[in-house]
Design an enzyme around this catalytic site. Structure first.
Site, mmCIF file in Angstrom:
data_model
loop_
_atom_site.group_PDB
_atom_site.id
_atom_site.type_symbol
_atom_site.label_atom_id
_atom_site.label_comp_id
_atom_site.label_asym_id
_atom_site.label_seq_id
_atom_site.Cartn_x
_atom_site.Cartn_y
_atom_site.Cartn_z
ATOM 1 N N PRO A 56 0.836 -1.207 0.000
ATOM 2 C CA PRO A 56 0.000 0.000 0.000
ATOM 3 C C PRO A 56 0.866 1.251 0.000
ATOM 4 O O PRO A 56 1.796 1.366 0.792
ATOM 5 C CB PRO A 56 -0.813 -0.129 1.286
ATOM 6 C CG PRO A 56 -0.007 -1.031 2.161
ATOM 7 C CD PRO A 56 0.725 -1.970 1.257
ATOM 8 N N LEU A 57 0.549 2.194 -0.887
ATOM 9 C CA LEU A 57 1.378 3.379 -1.083
ATOM 10 C C LEU A 57 0.498 4.613 -1.277
ATOM 11 O O LEU A 57 -0.220 4.710 -2.270
ATOM 12 C CB LEU A 57 2.282 3.203 -2.314
ATOM 13 C CG LEU A 57 3.283 2.048 -2.241
ATOM 14 C CD1 LEU A 57 3.689 1.610 -3.633
ATOM 15 C CD2 LEU A 57 4.499 2.465 -1.430
ATOM 16 N N THR A 58 0.563 5.533 -0.339
ATOM 17 C CA THR A 58 -0.253 6.740 -0.437
ATOM 18 C C THR A 58 0.185 7.574 -1.630
ATOM 19 O O THR A 58 1.346 7.942 -1.750
ATOM 20 C CB THR A 58 -0.129 7.572 0.849
ATOM 21 O OG1 THR A 58 -0.564 6.782 1.943
ATOM 22 C CG2 THR A 58 -0.970 8.834 0.776
ATOM 23 N N ALA B 20 -1.143 -0.208 11.612
ATOM 24 C CA ALA B 20 0.294 0.014 11.719
ATOM 25 C C ALA B 20 0.610 1.506 11.617
ATOM 26 O O ALA B 20 -0.272 2.350 11.518
ATOM 27 C CB ALA B 20 1.018 -0.753 10.609
ATOM 28 N N ASN B 21 1.907 1.817 11.673
ATOM 29 C CA ASN B 21 2.454 3.127 11.325
ATOM 30 C C ASN B 21 1.874 4.310 12.101
ATOM 31 O O ASN B 21 1.813 5.423 11.604
ATOM 32 C CB ASN B 21 2.311 3.377 9.819
ATOM 33 C CG ASN B 21 3.208 2.469 9.006
ATOM 34 O OD1 ASN B 21 4.089 1.812 9.550
ATOM 35 N ND2 ASN B 21 2.968 2.393 7.712
ATOM 36 N N GLY C 201 7.378 -1.683 -2.198
ATOM 37 C CA GLY C 201 6.814 -0.356 -2.374
ATOM 38 C C GLY C 201 7.548 0.445 -3.419
ATOM 39 O O GLY C 201 7.092 0.599 -4.543
ATOM 40 N N ARG C 202 8.719 0.973 -3.049
ATOM 41 C CA ARG C 202 9.474 1.830 -3.963
ATOM 42 C C ARG C 202 9.782 1.151 -5.294
ATOM 43 O O ARG C 202 9.706 1.787 -6.343
ATOM 44 C CB ARG C 202 10.775 2.291 -3.291
ATOM 45 C CG ARG C 202 10.589 3.511 -2.423
ATOM 46 C CD ARG C 202 11.807 3.817 -1.587
ATOM 47 N NE ARG C 202 11.783 3.054 -0.347
ATOM 48 C CZ ARG C 202 12.475 3.373 0.731
ATOM 49 N NH1 ARG C 202 13.251 4.428 0.716
ATOM 50 N NH2 ARG C 202 12.392 2.655 1.816
ATOM 51 N N TYR D 6 -1.161 5.032 13.131
ATOM 52 C CA TYR D 6 -2.514 5.508 12.865
ATOM 53 C C TYR D 6 -3.472 5.010 13.958
ATOM 54 O O TYR D 6 -3.052 4.424 14.946
ATOM 55 C CB TYR D 6 -2.936 5.099 11.456
ATOM 56 C CG TYR D 6 -2.065 5.741 10.391
ATOM 57 C CD1 TYR D 6 -1.939 7.137 10.326
ATOM 58 C CD2 TYR D 6 -1.351 4.979 9.472
ATOM 59 C CE1 TYR D 6 -1.123 7.732 9.371
ATOM 60 C CE2 TYR D 6 -0.533 5.573 8.517
ATOM 61 C CZ TYR D 6 -0.418 6.951 8.468
ATOM 62 O OH TYR D 6 0.392 7.539 7.540
ATOM 63 N N ASN E 282 5.123 8.275 12.911
ATOM 64 C CA ASN E 282 4.017 9.050 13.475
ATOM 65 C C ASN E 282 3.944 8.970 15.000
ATOM 66 O O ASN E 282 2.864 8.947 15.588
ATOM 67 C CB ASN E 282 2.689 8.592 12.869
ATOM 68 C CG ASN E 282 2.591 8.910 11.393
ATOM 69 O OD1 ASN E 282 2.925 10.017 10.978
ATOM 70 N ND2 ASN E 282 2.153 7.955 10.591
ATOM 71 N N ARG F 232 -2.442 -5.323 8.663
ATOM 72 C CA ARG F 232 -1.060 -4.849 8.630
ATOM 73 C C ARG F 232 -0.649 -4.314 10.000
ATOM 74 O O ARG F 232 -1.355 -3.493 10.598
ATOM 75 C CB ARG F 232 -0.887 -3.743 7.589
ATOM 76 C CG ARG F 232 0.582 -3.481 7.237
ATOM 77 C CD ARG F 232 0.744 -2.438 6.157
ATOM 78 N NE ARG F 232 1.946 -2.713 5.376
ATOM 79 C CZ ARG F 232 2.697 -1.776 4.789
ATOM 80 N NH1 ARG F 232 2.363 -0.500 4.888
ATOM 81 N NH2 ARG F 232 3.767 -2.110 4.089
ATOM 82 N N GLN G 245 -7.050 -1.247 1.276
ATOM 83 C CA GLN G 245 -6.605 -1.006 2.642
ATOM 84 C C GLN G 245 -7.550 -0.016 3.328
ATOM 85 O O GLN G 245 -7.793 1.086 2.827
ATOM 86 C CB GLN G 245 -5.175 -0.460 2.682
ATOM 87 C CG GLN G 245 -4.615 -0.443 4.105
ATOM 88 C CD GLN G 245 -3.254 0.184 4.193
ATOM 89 O OE1 GLN G 245 -3.110 1.372 3.924
ATOM 90 N NE2 GLN G 245 -2.249 -0.592 4.571
ATOM 91 N N ARG H 171 13.573 -2.697 10.127
ATOM 92 C CA ARG H 171 14.496 -1.849 9.358
ATOM 93 C C ARG H 171 13.766 -0.814 8.509
ATOM 94 O O ARG H 171 14.376 0.105 7.969
ATOM 95 C CB ARG H 171 15.366 -2.729 8.463
ATOM 96 C CG ARG H 171 14.578 -3.508 7.425
ATOM 97 C CD ARG H 171 15.419 -4.572 6.768
ATOM 98 N NE ARG H 171 14.628 -5.355 5.832
ATOM 99 C CZ ARG H 171 14.916 -6.609 5.502
ATOM 100 N NH1 ARG H 171 15.942 -7.215 6.054
ATOM 101 N NH2 ARG H 171 14.174 -7.253 4.622
ATOM 102 N N HIS I 140 -5.668 -1.542 8.269
ATOM 103 C CA HIS I 140 -4.420 -0.845 8.576
ATOM 104 C C HIS I 140 -4.334 -0.613 10.078
ATOM 105 O O HIS I 140 -5.042 0.222 10.635
ATOM 106 C CB HIS I 140 -4.382 0.482 7.837
ATOM 107 C CG HIS I 140 -3.014 1.092 7.751
ATOM 108 N ND1 HIS I 140 -1.963 0.692 8.533
ATOM 109 C CD2 HIS I 140 -2.528 2.086 6.956
ATOM 110 C CE1 HIS I 140 -0.884 1.396 8.234
ATOM 111 N NE2 HIS I 140 -1.213 2.260 7.272
#
Length: 367
Positions: A24-26, A179-180, A324-325, A182, A237, A229, A101, A269, A177
């Site tokens: 998933p990529l914003t 994770a991260n 992702g990238r 949120y 965040n 996830r 997501q 990582r 979602h």
């Protein structure tokens, strides 16, 4: 039998032709004023679809109050459902699989995006760092409003309704979602959850909303079409949990009992989620730590390359790897990896144009 990145894989009710997953990529490309997926979104996902390949969409806010950045697509209106239907149709024409997501950012927002309302969170503690405003400026995060106990079932129902909407839009499944940094992770961590009710305090209480959301969404889609996830060692965040092993071992065992289709783990990582560099010393891979207690499909993400992804699949630590990238820079990534072609790389010097503004790609690489 040796498993490879190109061995078939059954995820719930879906059978994939390979194990290279699009993370998933914003992208911040929704049509305005109503955050509707549009033709550029259709083209973006269609370019990256492959026969039997799994795409996990960018996060879609489950309600207007769930939005954290400007120009991100929602999944709470009929116009948004119709816009996403164009996306899923395009992916399915290429025989791809796509999960949506489900996203609620909680305190990682700004009142200018929320029609003047303060962001909501488990506890009224402001996040560190800077928020996006509706005009793409950056400013200090505001102190959020703590959700009342009676509001939490309403948030859980918003997740369930978003899952119904995703089903109507033609998605093959959904990813929760959590994770991260949120909303759901804000409930999980003691640093952001200082509640004294049913949803705070003990590990069991802090995990409660995640289990209830997963249960509600599974009742809509079926557990075999639901993934989740997590970022157990996350620092994005303002994430911070003093004892992640105890917390996430408890949570993952509870989630395993729901028989979800997959668990999607962000490796230590990459736990800055494209926002900051991390250097976790002497911390093993999340996939290795939690593989023994997760019985279903395990997807890992975080700075994998084709060779390290192949090794992780072959040694059984993971069942699939999300990129992702590499997917941003290589829309035909599975084919390039299979044929061992040279991959285009992205760096901090790469920029993308979003609504007439140039934004460094690393500012919004990952959900």
């Amino acid at each position: 039998m040796i498993r490879t990145l190109f061995s078939p894989l059954k995820i719930g009710s879906q059978t994939l032709a390979h194990r290279i997953v699009m993370a998933p990529l914003t992208r911040m490309r929704a049509a305005q004023p109503d955050n509707i997926p549009q033709l550029i979104n259709v083209e973006y996902y269609q370019q990256r679809a492959s026969k039997g390949g799994l795409i996990i969409s960018e996060g879609a806010q489950i309600s207007p109050m769930a939005q954290g950045m400007p120009v991100t697509p929602g999944i709470h209106s009929q116009a948004q459902i119709d816009g996403w239907k164009n996306v899923t149709d395009a992916v399915h024409k290429k025989e791809g699989v796509i999960f949506l997501q489900l996203w609620h950012v909680g305190r990682i927002s700004h009142s200018s995006i929320l029609n003047g309302n303060l962001p909501v969170a488990p506890t009224s503690i402001a996040a560190p760092g800077k928020a996006f405003t509706a005009s793409f400026d950056r400013t200090e995060f505001e102190r959020p409003r703590a959700l009342d106990t009676k509001e939490i079932p309403l948030v859980i129902e918003e997740y369930a309704q978003a899952a119904r909407n995703a089903k109507q839009a033609g998605f093959d499944g959904v990813e929760i979602h959590a994770a991260n940094g949120y909303l759901l992770e804000q409930f999980l961590h003691s640093s952001t959850n200082q509640r004294t009710d049913y949803y705070g305090g003990s590990i069991e209480n802090r995990c409660r909303i995640v289990i209830e959301v997963a249960t509600a969404v599974s009742q809509v889609f079926g557990a075999d079409k639901v993934g989740i996830r997590l970022s157990p060692f996350g620092v994005a965040n303002g994430s911070n949990e003093e004892d992640p092993m105890t917390l996430y071992s408890f949570l993952i065992k509870k989630l395993a009992a729901l028989n979800l289709a997959y668990l999607h783990l962000i490796e230590p990582r990459a736990s800055g989620a494209g926002q900051e560099e991390v250097n976790h010393q002497n911390v093993p891979l999340s996939s290795e730590l939690f593989r023994p207690i997760w019985p279903n499909i395990l997807i890992a993400a975080g700075n994998y390359k084709p060779d390290t992804a192949s090794a992780a699949v072959e040694n059984g630590h993971v069942d699939a790897v999300a990129f992702g990238r590499y997917f941003i820079a290589n829309p035909d990534l599975p084919l390039r990896v299979k044929k061992e072609h040279l991959l285009t790389h992205t760096t901090e010097q790469h920029f993308m144009v979003v609504t007439k503004r140039a934004i460094p790609i690393t500012q919004h690489l990952s959900n």
